[in-house]
Design an enzyme around this catalytic site. Structure first.
Site, mmCIF file in Angstrom:
data_model
loop_
_atom_site.group_PDB
_atom_site.id
_atom_site.type_symbol
_atom_site.label_atom_id
_atom_site.label_comp_id
_atom_site.label_asym_id
_atom_site.label_seq_id
_atom_site.Cartn_x
_atom_site.Cartn_y
_atom_site.Cartn_z
ATOM 1 N N GLY A 1 3.267 9.120 6.928
ATOM 2 C CA GLY A 1 2.988 9.970 5.769
ATOM 3 C C GLY A 1 4.259 10.344 5.023
ATOM 4 O O GLY A 1 5.255 10.736 5.648
ATOM 5 N N THR B 1 9.884 13.739 8.548
ATOM 6 C CA THR B 1 8.529 14.146 8.923
ATOM 7 C C THR B 1 8.356 15.619 8.619
ATOM 8 O O THR B 1 9.227 16.425 8.955
ATOM 9 C CB THR B 1 8.199 13.888 10.411
ATOM 10 O OG1 THR B 1 6.926 14.458 10.720
ATOM 11 C CG2 THR B 1 9.232 14.488 11.347
ATOM 12 N N ASP C 1 6.264 17.325 10.086
ATOM 13 C CA ASP C 1 5.890 17.941 11.363
ATOM 14 C C ASP C 1 7.083 18.491 12.123
ATOM 15 O O ASP C 1 6.905 19.253 13.081
ATOM 16 C CB ASP C 1 5.161 16.925 12.244
ATOM 17 C CG ASP C 1 3.799 16.532 11.699
ATOM 18 O OD1 ASP C 1 3.200 17.362 10.990
ATOM 19 O OD2 ASP C 1 3.339 15.415 11.964
ATOM 20 N N MET D 1 -1.276 21.438 8.206
ATOM 21 C CA MET D 1 -1.083 20.145 8.838
ATOM 22 C C MET D 1 -0.200 20.262 10.077
ATOM 23 O O MET D 1 0.628 21.167 10.186
ATOM 24 C CB MET D 1 -0.469 19.149 7.855
ATOM 25 C CG MET D 1 -1.377 18.815 6.676
ATOM 26 S SD MET D 1 -0.675 17.552 5.584
ATOM 27 C CE MET D 1 -1.003 16.088 6.561
ATOM 28 N N GLY D 2 -0.389 19.328 11.000
ATOM 29 C CA GLY D 2 0.362 19.329 12.249
ATOM 30 C C GLY D 2 -0.563 18.988 13.403
ATOM 31 O O GLY D 2 -1.301 19.846 13.880
ATOM 32 N N ARG D 3 -0.526 17.732 13.845
ATOM 33 C CA ARG D 3 -1.476 17.249 14.837
ATOM 34 C C ARG D 3 -1.202 17.830 16.225
ATOM 35 O O ARG D 3 -2.074 18.393 16.856
ATOM 36 C CB ARG D 3 -1.429 15.721 14.889
ATOM 37 C CG ARG D 3 -2.432 15.071 15.816
ATOM 38 C CD ARG D 3 -2.372 13.552 15.726
ATOM 39 N NE ARG D 3 -1.039 13.041 16.002
ATOM 40 C CZ ARG D 3 -0.244 12.469 15.104
ATOM 41 N NH1 ARG D 3 -0.657 12.332 13.869
ATOM 42 N NH2 ARG D 3 0.953 12.021 15.429
ATOM 43 N N GLU E 1 -4.131 22.063 12.294
ATOM 44 C CA GLU E 1 -5.242 21.117 12.268
ATOM 45 C C GLU E 1 -5.488 20.491 13.643
ATOM 46 O O GLU E 1 -6.576 19.996 13.928
ATOM 47 C CB GLU E 1 -4.982 20.009 11.246
ATOM 48 C CG GLU E 1 -3.789 19.136 11.579
ATOM 49 C CD GLU E 1 -3.549 18.041 10.559
ATOM 50 O OE1 GLU E 1 -4.335 17.917 9.605
ATOM 51 O OE2 GLU E 1 -2.549 17.303 10.732
ATOM 52 N N LEU F 1 -1.638 18.350 -0.103
ATOM 53 C CA LEU F 1 -0.877 19.050 -1.139
ATOM 54 C C LEU F 1 0.451 19.565 -0.607
ATOM 55 O O LEU F 1 1.455 19.591 -1.319
ATOM 56 C CB LEU F 1 -1.699 20.212 -1.700
ATOM 57 C CG LEU F 1 -2.936 19.834 -2.520
ATOM 58 C CD1 LEU F 1 -3.762 21.074 -2.846
ATOM 59 C CD2 LEU F 1 -2.517 19.126 -3.805
ATOM 60 N N ARG G 1 2.493 18.246 1.433
ATOM 61 C CA ARG G 1 3.555 17.260 1.638
ATOM 62 C C ARG G 1 3.901 16.477 0.368
ATOM 63 O O ARG G 1 4.711 15.558 0.432
ATOM 64 C CB ARG G 1 3.195 16.297 2.771
ATOM 65 C CG ARG G 1 2.203 15.231 2.427
ATOM 66 C CD ARG G 1 1.992 14.293 3.606
ATOM 67 N NE ARG G 1 1.264 13.097 3.197
ATOM 68 C CZ ARG G 1 0.543 12.343 4.010
ATOM 69 N NH1 ARG G 1 0.447 12.678 5.277
ATOM 70 N NH2 ARG G 1 -0.072 11.280 3.563
#
Length: 392
Positions: free
Chosen positions: A12, A136, A138, A181-183, A237, A288, A290
């Site tokens: 991403g 990243t 993240d 966001m952030g798995r 997320e 949005l 990122r």
């Protein structure tokens, strides 16, 4: 060593990935004796496999300067994970184009790709300098103070949370849940709590590093709402329940084999509505956060440019098999950084989680130690709120 250069993007994009591209291209032009032509792979690994390369050697200077203000990826990216059968074709295309300097700008999966290409070239006796350029939102790459892209995305999360907090306190009729966001790593979600002291509503924050227990969560929410100030809940997320299962699971995997997370805010809003007498609504900025050029921080942009430039300079100096790493220096409110190289094998497929010691004992808030780390990367909120409801 004379030859051509190839740069590619993986995973991403970030708000500043094109700034790293800018830094790399500008540095390449300082070494015409070593770097004859400069190519970019269109859509990352896909372009390498298809030999679909963009010649950037003669791009005018004024157009290059626009890269630092361009959102997403100017050359395209992908989530294609290279497999063992792919690598012979990769090397064939590198040879075909006389690529002697290779740069991959990405996260831990991309650093794995970089490492494997470096090993392949060594094993085949092909003289290729390979350097990974970190990026990243993240912030989960190891052996670096922070990752280019994080500071700007963190600012987006922090400002969005602050603004939503004002709305939640102005119309305190429902719990507002913001999905960030952030798995697997909660760095971005933690950033949503960065301006907590400026918020008018209560704030609860939950990261994927700690599972969420349904009863405890509902009690947290009811207790906070009972104070009558309104409530903002920020969640990752990738949040998991007490059984280790995703709170929301799309059932879909991306090209790297990772489960695509999403829908946590709505799932928790539904839970609140079903199990309490409270109302709730979900907000999910998603991508949005990122791509927002408006929220790019100067520190993030300068870091991104610097790591791109340093990668090329290091390769021309004969370095290979490494990733550029940022060493952060924090003195009071001042932040500066220096750069170094770390071995790709130390970074590839490793993930830096958010430190548990920076999460409060209740598991629903962020300690000030994180603020000291993150605020220099993000900056002050520059927001001003006048609360006439309380006579101020």
């Amino acid at each position: 060593m004379n030859g051509n250069m190839l740069i590619a993007h993986g995973g991403g994009p970030t708000p500043v990935i094109n700034s790293s591209l800018f830094g790399a291209l500008k540095e390449a032009r300082q070494h015409p004796q070593q770097i004859e032509k400069v190519f970019a792979a269109r859509f990352g690994a896909e372009g390498i496999l298809a030999n679909d390369l963009i010649d950037l050697t003669e791009v005018p200077e004024d157009k290059l300067n626009n890269l630092v203000y361009t959102p997403a990826s100017a050359i395209g990216s992908c989530r294609r994970k290279l497999t063992e059968p792919d690598y012979p074709l990769v090397l064939e295309n590198l040879r075909r184009n006389n690529i002697r300097y290779f740069f991959y700008n990405g996260g831990n999966d991309s650093m794995d790709t970089c490492h494997k290409i470096h090993q392949l070239a060594e094993n085949e006796g092909y003289d290729l300098k390979v350097i990974g350029i970190p990026k990243t939102i993240d912030n989960d790459l190891v052996d670096t103070d922070n990752c280019p892209g994080f500071g700007s995305a963190a600012r987006y999360a922090a400002i969005s949370a602050l603004e939503l907090s004002a709305d939640a306190s102005a119309l305190p009729i429902h719990v507002v849940i913001l999905e960030v966001m952030g798995r697997n790593a909660g760095w971005l979600t933690a950033a949503s709590a960065l301006y907590k002291d400026e918020m008018h509503s209560n704030l609860l924050t939950y990261l994927p590093e700690l599972p969420i227990e349904k009863k405890t969560f509902l009690n947290d929410v009811k207790s906070a709402m009972a104070q009558g100030r309104g409530l903002l809940v920020t969640v990752s997320e990738g949040l998991k329940d007490s059984d280790g299962r995703p709170v929301a699971d799309t059932g879909i995997e991306d090209g790297f084999g990772h489960k695509i997370a999403g829908g946590v805010a709505q799932a928790l809003a539904d839970l609140i509505i079903a199990e309490t007498d409270l109302r709730a609504r979900a907000e999910k900025p998603g991508l949005l956060g990122r791509v927002s050029i408006a929220h790019v921080t100067e520190v993030d942009r300068q870091e991104a440019i610097a790591v791109g430039s340093f990668a090329v300079k290091s390769a021309v100096d004969g370095q290979s098999g490494s990733m550029v790493s940022i060493l952060g220096h924090r003195e009071a409110e001042d932040f500066s950084f220096t750069l170094r190289l770390v071995p790709l094998e130390h970074v590839a497929n490793h993930e830096r989680k958010f430190p548990l010691e920076w999460i409060n004992a209740e598991g629903n808030g962020i300690k000030s130690a994180f603020h000291q780390y993150c605020l220099p990367l993000v900056g002050s909120s520059e927001c001003h709120f006048l609360n006439l409801r309380e006579g101020t």
